[in-house]
Design a protein around this motif. Structure first.
Motif, PDB file in Angstrom:
ATOM      1  N   GLU A   1       0.832  -1.204   0.000  1.00  0.00           N
ATOM      2  CA  GLU A   1       0.000   0.000   0.000  1.00  0.00           C
ATOM      3  C   GLU A   1       0.871   1.260   0.000  1.00  0.00           C
ATOM      4  O   GLU A   1       0.587   2.231  -0.714  1.00  0.00           O
ATOM      5  CB  GLU A   1      -0.914  -0.005   1.219  1.00  0.00           C
ATOM      6  CG  GLU A   1      -1.860   1.184   1.284  1.00  0.00           C
ATOM      7  CD  GLU A   1      -2.760   1.139   2.504  1.00  0.00           C
ATOM      8  OE1 GLU A   1      -3.498   2.119   2.727  1.00  0.00           O
ATOM      9  OE2 GLU A   1      -2.734   0.130   3.234  1.00  0.00           O
ATOM     10  N   THR A   2       1.949   1.230   0.787  1.00  0.00           N
ATOM     11  CA  THR A   2       2.863   2.369   0.833  1.00  0.00           C
ATOM     12  C   THR A   2       3.545   2.579  -0.514  1.00  0.00           C
ATOM     13  O   THR A   2       3.642   3.714  -1.008  1.00  0.00           O
ATOM     14  CB  THR A   2       3.929   2.149   1.913  1.00  0.00           C
ATOM     15  OG1 THR A   2       3.296   2.007   3.182  1.00  0.00           O
ATOM     16  CG2 THR A   2       4.919   3.308   1.956  1.00  0.00           C
ATOM     17  N   ALA A   3       4.023   1.491  -1.132  1.00  0.00           N
ATOM     18  CA  ALA A   3       4.672   1.592  -2.443  1.00  0.00           C
ATOM     19  C   ALA A   3       3.707   2.125  -3.495  1.00  0.00           C
ATOM     20  O   ALA A   3       4.078   2.937  -4.351  1.00  0.00           O
ATOM     21  CB  ALA A   3       5.219   0.229  -2.866  1.00  0.00           C
ATOM     22  N   SER A   4       2.452   1.672  -3.422  1.00  0.00           N
ATOM     23  CA  SER A   4       1.439   2.137  -4.371  1.00  0.00           C
ATOM     24  C   SER A   4       1.172   3.631  -4.208  1.00  0.00           C
ATOM     25  O   SER A   4       1.044   4.374  -5.194  1.00  0.00           O
ATOM     26  CB  SER A   4       0.143   1.350  -4.176  1.00  0.00           C
ATOM     27  OG  SER A   4      -0.869   1.814  -5.041  1.00  0.00           O
ATOM     28  N   THR A   5       1.114   4.090  -2.962  1.00  0.00           N
ATOM     29  CA  THR A   5       0.883   5.517  -2.704  1.00  0.00           C
ATOM     30  C   THR A   5       2.038   6.358  -3.247  1.00  0.00           C
ATOM     31  O   THR A   5       1.824   7.405  -3.876  1.00  0.00           O
ATOM     32  CB  THR A   5       0.721   5.769  -1.193  1.00  0.00           C
ATOM     33  OG1 THR A   5      -0.409   5.035  -0.714  1.00  0.00           O
ATOM     34  CG2 THR A   5       0.519   7.249  -0.905  1.00  0.00           C
ATOM     35  N   LEU A   6       3.266   5.903  -2.989  1.00  0.00           N
ATOM     36  CA  LEU A   6       4.426   6.634  -3.491  1.00  0.00           C
ATOM     37  C   LEU A   6       4.444   6.669  -5.019  1.00  0.00           C
ATOM     38  O   LEU A   6       4.796   7.690  -5.624  1.00  0.00           O
ATOM     39  CB  LEU A   6       5.714   5.984  -2.971  1.00  0.00           C
ATOM     40  CG  LEU A   6       6.022   6.198  -1.488  1.00  0.00           C
ATOM     41  CD1 LEU A   6       7.219   5.345  -1.076  1.00  0.00           C
ATOM     42  CD2 LEU A   6       6.305   7.666  -1.209  1.00  0.00           C
ATOM     43  N   GLU A   7       4.054   5.574  -5.650  1.00  0.00           N
ATOM     44  CA  GLU A   7       4.020   5.530  -7.112  1.00  0.00           C
ATOM     45  C   GLU A   7       2.994   6.517  -7.656  1.00  0.00           C
ATOM     46  O   GLU A   7       3.256   7.250  -8.620  1.00  0.00           O
ATOM     47  CB  GLU A   7       3.705   4.108  -7.587  1.00  0.00           C
ATOM     48  CG  GLU A   7       3.536   3.957  -9.090  1.00  0.00           C
ATOM     49  CD  GLU A   7       4.822   4.191  -9.856  1.00  0.00           C
ATOM     50  OE1 GLU A   7       4.749   4.305 -11.093  1.00  0.00           O
ATOM     51  OE2 GLU A   7       5.893   4.264  -9.232  1.00  0.00           O
ATOM     52  N   GLU A   8       1.826   6.562  -7.044  1.00  0.00           N
ATOM     53  CA  GLU A   8       0.789   7.498  -7.499  1.00  0.00           C
ATOM     54  C   GLU A   8       1.252   8.946  -7.363  1.00  0.00           C
ATOM     55  O   GLU A   8       1.046   9.767  -8.272  1.00  0.00           O
ATOM     56  CB  GLU A   8      -0.483   7.277  -6.688  1.00  0.00           C
ATOM     57  CG  GLU A   8      -1.196   5.970  -6.986  1.00  0.00           C
ATOM     58  CD  GLU A   8      -2.394   5.753  -6.075  1.00  0.00           C
ATOM     59  OE1 GLU A   8      -2.697   6.676  -5.286  1.00  0.00           O
ATOM     60  OE2 GLU A   8      -3.017   4.674  -6.155  1.00  0.00           O
ATOM     61  N   ARG A   9       1.895   9.265  -6.246  1.00  0.00           N
ATOM     62  CA  ARG A   9       2.363  10.638  -6.036  1.00  0.00           C
ATOM     63  C   ARG A   9       3.487  10.995  -7.009  1.00  0.00           C
ATOM     64  O   ARG A   9       3.554  12.137  -7.488  1.00  0.00           O
ATOM     65  CB  ARG A   9       2.818  10.814  -4.589  1.00  0.00           C
ATOM     66  CG  ARG A   9       1.672  10.742  -3.588  1.00  0.00           C
ATOM     67  CD  ARG A   9       2.148  10.943  -2.160  1.00  0.00           C
ATOM     68  NE  ARG A   9       1.046  10.812  -1.212  1.00  0.00           N
ATOM     69  CZ  ARG A   9       1.181  10.889   0.102  1.00  0.00           C
ATOM     70  NH1 ARG A   9       2.382  11.112   0.625  1.00  0.00           N
ATOM     71  NH2 ARG A   9       0.132  10.757   0.892  1.00  0.00           N
ATOM     72  N   SER A  10       4.360  10.052  -7.283  1.00  0.00           N
ATOM     73  CA  SER A  10       5.435  10.302  -8.244  1.00  0.00           C
ATOM     74  C   SER A  10       4.870  10.544  -9.639  1.00  0.00           C
ATOM     75  O   SER A  10       5.316  11.442 -10.364  1.00  0.00           O
ATOM     76  CB  SER A  10       6.409   9.117  -8.271  1.00  0.00           C
ATOM     77  OG  SER A  10       7.074   8.972  -7.036  1.00  0.00           O
ATOM     78  N   GLN A  11       3.879   9.722 -10.026  1.00  0.00           N
ATOM     79  CA  GLN A  11       3.248   9.901 -11.342  1.00  0.00           C
ATOM     80  C   GLN A  11       2.565  11.262 -11.421  1.00  0.00           C
ATOM     81  O   GLN A  11       2.673  11.970 -12.436  1.00  0.00           O
ATOM     82  CB  GLN A  11       2.216   8.783 -11.577  1.00  0.00           C
ATOM     83  CG  GLN A  11       2.805   7.407 -11.781  1.00  0.00           C
ATOM     84  CD  GLN A  11       3.273   7.194 -13.218  1.00  0.00           C
ATOM     85  OE1 GLN A  11       3.325   8.110 -14.013  1.00  0.00           O
ATOM     86  NE2 GLN A  11       3.604   5.958 -13.538  1.00  0.00           N
ATOM     87  N   ASP A  12       1.851  11.643 -10.382  1.00  0.00           N
ATOM     88  CA  ASP A  12       1.158  12.932 -10.370  1.00  0.00           C
ATOM     89  C   ASP A  12       2.149  14.085 -10.462  1.00  0.00           C
ATOM     90  O   ASP A  12       1.919  15.070 -11.185  1.00  0.00           O
ATOM     91  CB  ASP A  12       0.317  13.077  -9.100  1.00  0.00           C
ATOM     92  CG  ASP A  12      -0.891  12.160  -9.089  1.00  0.00           C
ATOM     93  OD1 ASP A  12      -1.258  11.662 -10.175  1.00  0.00           O
ATOM     94  OD2 ASP A  12      -1.460  11.938  -8.000  1.00  0.00           O
ATOM     95  N   SER A  13       3.253  13.978  -9.720  1.00  0.00           N
ATOM     96  CA  SER A  13       4.253  15.037  -9.731  1.00  0.00           C
ATOM     97  C   SER A  13       4.866  15.201 -11.117  1.00  0.00           C
ATOM     98  O   SER A  13       5.010  16.323 -11.628  1.00  0.00           O
ATOM     99  CB  SER A  13       5.354  14.731  -8.711  1.00  0.00           C
ATOM    100  OG  SER A  13       6.367  15.706  -8.735  1.00  0.00           O
ATOM    101  N   ALA A  14       5.233  14.081 -11.732  1.00  0.00           N
ATOM    102  CA  ALA A  14       5.809  14.140 -13.078  1.00  0.00           C
ATOM    103  C   ALA A  14       4.791  14.681 -14.078  1.00  0.00           C
ATOM    104  O   ALA A  14       5.128  15.466 -14.974  1.00  0.00           O
ATOM    105  CB  ALA A  14       6.287  12.754 -13.512  1.00  0.00           C
TER     106      ALA A  14
END
Length: 376
Positions: free
Chosen positions: A99-112
């Motif tokens: 769940e933590t990895a998924s959250t970080l991935e979503e935030r990274s995608q949004d930031s990019a």
């Protein structure tokens, strides 16, 4: 001036994407290194060993151990003994970790995505193309490696390394991989160097010997994957330490070329296997007793043509040398041919030294064989 511009760009880009303050940038308690480690754990298929993570991320063993300990305290991972080698640690993400990895991935995608949205379409395309060019040029020039074909010619200058989403992973072999190793060596070396059928016979013997005598304490093979597809291969095996076993000359397609040179057939970097004399670097013969195993041999390094420029060759060699050190080997040797210039640069960067050269005729070609050695 070139170096200054290069460093200026690095400073600009790391600041622009928030690499130095990753936690605040993405509103997360994790550093960039911790986030990258979670990403690897979440996106590597199958079981993950700590030693493989160290190779993939180029992390110091002690630093990686501390990071994993922190993750375990936070209940993001569980650890246990590897099923393939009890001395290695198997790392598994917990549901909380995923769940933590998924959250970080979503935030990274949004930031990019937000950064790219600031540019009009044509400029966005230019940016992505420029990034692909940087990856291609730096992938061909280093710093890790230039990826041998098997180790053949490098990509054409106009080729692209692929989209920014390209993902390289390393894993140990699974059922079916050994057959693929034989097939791709035979196909690529016939196409790129004109090697004849005797080369395929030799590789088949090497792979069969690996399977017949496999001991996880001393032997290991890796497959590199690019976007989930096999893209490279390498082996680390025990090397012959008995000079008497070398003296018989190793005849036949499996051991020697039978060309009257008194040569033994060695298998080194990317597909080349060619005869060399008794130079003290070790042979390809029988297995050593447990008390006499001091030397490992790197074999069958190969990178698929479409995967070159991604640093795969260097990562495969690093996997071999790290495993050999952990296993307690004192040195690693390999045999290659002078035409494989990309592979030579990989070996030099890994610390190997050229110790001998000699001409030979093998697989229908005139070649110059090279012995390389690395003190571990």
């Amino acid at each position: 001036m070139t170096v200054q511009e290069f460093r200026r760009f690095n400073r600009f880009y790391t600041n622009f994407i928030g690499a130095l303050d990753y936690g605040r940038h993405l509103y997360t308690p994790y550093t960039l290194t911790e986030a990258r480690l979670l990403y690897e754990l979440a996106n590597t298929p199958g079981q993950v060993d700590a030693a493989d993570l160290r190779v993939t991320l180029s992390l110091d063993a002690g630093y990686l151990s501390r990071l994993l300990g922190k993750f375990e305290e936070r209940e993001l991972i569980t650890t246990g003994r590897s099923e393939q080698d009890s001395r290695r640690r198997r790392i598994t993400l917990t549901p909380r970790g995923r769940e933590t990895a998924s959250t970080l991935e979503e935030r990274s995608q949004d930031s990019a995505g937000r950064l790219l949205e600031r540019l009009p379409g044509p400029d966005r395309a230019r940016l992505v193309e420029s990034m692909a060019t940087i990856r291609e040029l730096l992938g061909d020039a280093g710093p890790l490696d230039t990826d041998p074909p098997g180790a053949g010619p490098e990509p054409a200058s106009g080729a692209r390394s692929g989209p920014a989403s390209d993902r390289v992973t390393l894993r140990t072999t699974r059922p079916g991989d050994l057959g693929w190793m034989v097939q791709r060596n035979a196909e690529l070396y016939a196409r790129e160097y004109g090697f004849d059928l005797s080369y395929e016979a030799l590789v088949a013997h090497i792979v069969a010997e690996f399977a017949d005598h496999f001991d996880p304490r001393w032997d290991r093979a890796w497959i590199a994957e690019l976007n989930g597809k096999p893209a490279g291969q390498v082996m680390c095996v025990r090397d012959e330490a008995d000079e008497d076993a070398q003296a018989d000359g190793e005849t036949g397609s499996a051991r020697g070329r039978g060309d009257g040179s008194g040569a033994k057939t060695e298998r080194g970097d990317g597909g080349e296997a060619a005869p060399g004399g008794r130079d003290g670097s070790g042979g390809e013969g029988g297995r050593c007793g447990p008390g006499r195993i001091r030397r490992a041999r790197l074999r069958l390094l190969l990178v698929e043509p479409e995967a070159r420029g991604h640093g795969i060759g260097g990562r495969l060699v690093a996997a071999c040398t790290d495993f050999a050190r952990d296993a307690g080997y004192e040195e690693m040797v390999l045999w290659t041919n002078s035409v494989l210039t990309s592979a030579r640069r990989i070996y030099e960067r890994a610390g190997f030294e050229l110790v001998a050269e000699r001409p030979h005729h093998s697989f229908g070609q005139d070649l110059v064989g090279q012995d390389w050695r690395l003190r571990l």
